[in-house]
Design an enzyme around this catalytic site. Structure first.
Site, short mmCIF file in Angstrom:
data_model
loop_
_atom_site.label_atom_id
_atom_site.label_comp_id
_atom_site.label_asym_id
_atom_site.label_seq_id
_atom_site.Cartn_x
_atom_site.Cartn_y
_atom_site.Cartn_z
N GLU A 199 54.88 52.09 31.54
CA GLU A 199 53.95 51.05 31.53
C GLU A 199 54.48 50.19 30.09
OE1 GLU A 199 50.07 52.68 31.36
OE2 GLU A 199 49.93 52.45 33.51
N GLU A 291 51.01 54.17 40.29
CA GLU A 291 49.93 54.87 39.45
C GLU A 291 48.72 54.08 39.88
OE1 GLU A 291 50.60 56.21 35.47
OE2 GLU A 291 48.66 55.63 34.82
#
Length: 378
Positions: A199, A291
């Site tokens: 991320e 995710e």
């Protein structure tokens, strides 16, 4: 944007149905049938294929990986070795430094055979007590989990879980060392995917692209056919959480083949504009949702199953693969098991130890992806 993957408030205490759909083989496949029968004997750790016997027909069945082989990106889709688009669905581990004890033989058996998952994401945090504190130990554990997933016929995503700091270039040297070893060791496998930056946040797309174009060649040198997953701006929101969108990627894509771009969402926080951009991006970029959660972006709070279902319906329509966060017993609502389940050794199959989000996602996995076969009860 606050994120959820922080040190658990209380360190975990480390303590000691629906059937998988069967792909049967007819007379034309007798050779494969005999091979499958042979594989049902002996030490499971020595099997090169995962085979089951259909309790009705008695015939051998191929695992997801045996049936679909080396994955590839064809256009905007994830495809199998025959070029057929497929959708994988499964679970992500929590950080190995905190919840490795949730990844046992029993829990992985349940994920493959009771949950009917196609894919396991192995989340290796870099900071926060992760890889940088013990590179050898954590790398060895990732090797082990790749083997464990392989024995169960699962695809395995190796998740380089950089989060804080948000610039993946902070860890470039570590990433080059890690992926060189992992790719060299597992290049003979068809089931390994590489997620090279979990991320990225607070950093430009140019910086993410530059990092990716350094790391991908290291993987390609050893594993030229593997699919590589590239994180996107603003916690892999395609840039939306920092006021951008996917158009910057479309205008200046990573210079590499056989890659997909990563999108993450948390349904209670990321409807509206996030969902709209995701829908648009899916028609312009190859995407893999590595995710997501049904909760807020903290991984906690109330579940929004309505918003989550809208996402899943769209991903099924577009055959976008997804992985849910997370397969642990963390106290947050986004962890599927009730606290204490892992230390107690289960139960991991069935629904007795599941939180509401766990029960919901188990049902979704059992009816989605290449192993989904409709509802046959719990």
């Amino acid at each position: 944007m606050a994120r959820h993957r922080t040190t658990p408030e209380a360190p975990p205490t480390i303590g000691p149905t629906r059937r998988r759909p069967f792909r049967t083989l007819g007379l034309a496949g007798m050779g494969a049938l005999l091979l499958g029968a042979a594989l049902l004997t002996g030490d499971p750790a020595e099997r090169t294929q995962t085979a089951q016997a259909d309790p009705v027909s008695g015939e051998a069945a191929l695992s997801t990986v045996d049936a679909h082989g080396q994955l590839q990106v064809c256009g905007l889709k994830l495809c199998d070795e025959n070029g057929q688009p497929i959708q994988l669905t499964g679970m992500s581990s929590h950080g190995l430094q905190w919840f490795d004890h949730c990844l046992t033989d029993a829990s992985l058996d349940a994920l493959a055979d009771d949950w009917n998952a196609d894919v396991l994401r192995v989340s290796l945090y870099i900071q926060e007590g992760g890889y940088e504190t013990d590179p050898r130990g954590f790398t060895d554990r990732v090797h082990d989990l790749i083997e464990e997933g392989t024995q169960r016929g699962l695809y395995v995503i190796v998740d380089w879980h950089m989060l804080t700091p948000g610039d993946p270039n902070h860890n470039t040297d570590l990433a080059l060392n890690f992926f060189t070893e992992i790719a060299a060791a597992h290049a003979d496998k068809d089931n390994v995917l590489y997620e090279i930056a979990n991320e990225p946040n607070g950093v430009s797309w140019d910086s993410i692209k530059s990092y990716s174009e350094q790391v991908i060649p290291v993987i390609r040198e050893h594993d030229p056919e593997a699919v590589v997953l590239v994180g996107t701006r603003a916690w892999s929101s395609l840039g939306v959480s920092e006021g951008s969108d996917h158009s910057e990627i479309v205008a200046d894509p990573v210079d590499a083949d056989n890659i997909m771009y990563v999108y993450h969402f948390y349904a209670a926080s990321h409807d509206g504009l996030h969902f709209d951009v995701f829908q648009q991006a899916a028609r312009e970029l190859p995407l893999f949702v590595t995710e997501f959660g049904t909760q807020e972006h903290t991984g906690d709070g109330e579940d929004d199953f309505v918003s989550a279902q809208a996402y899943l319906d769209f991903m099924a329509q577009e055959q976008i693969s997804w992985v849910n966060w997370n397969y642990s017993d963390d106290h947050r609502s986004g962890a599927v098991f009730e606290p204490g389940t892992c230390a107690a050794g289960g139960p991991f199959a069935g629904t007795d130890a599941l939180k509401p989000a766990g029960e919901w996602i188990r049902d979704q996995i059992r009816t989605s992806g290449v192993n989904g076969a409709g509802d046959t009860g719990s």
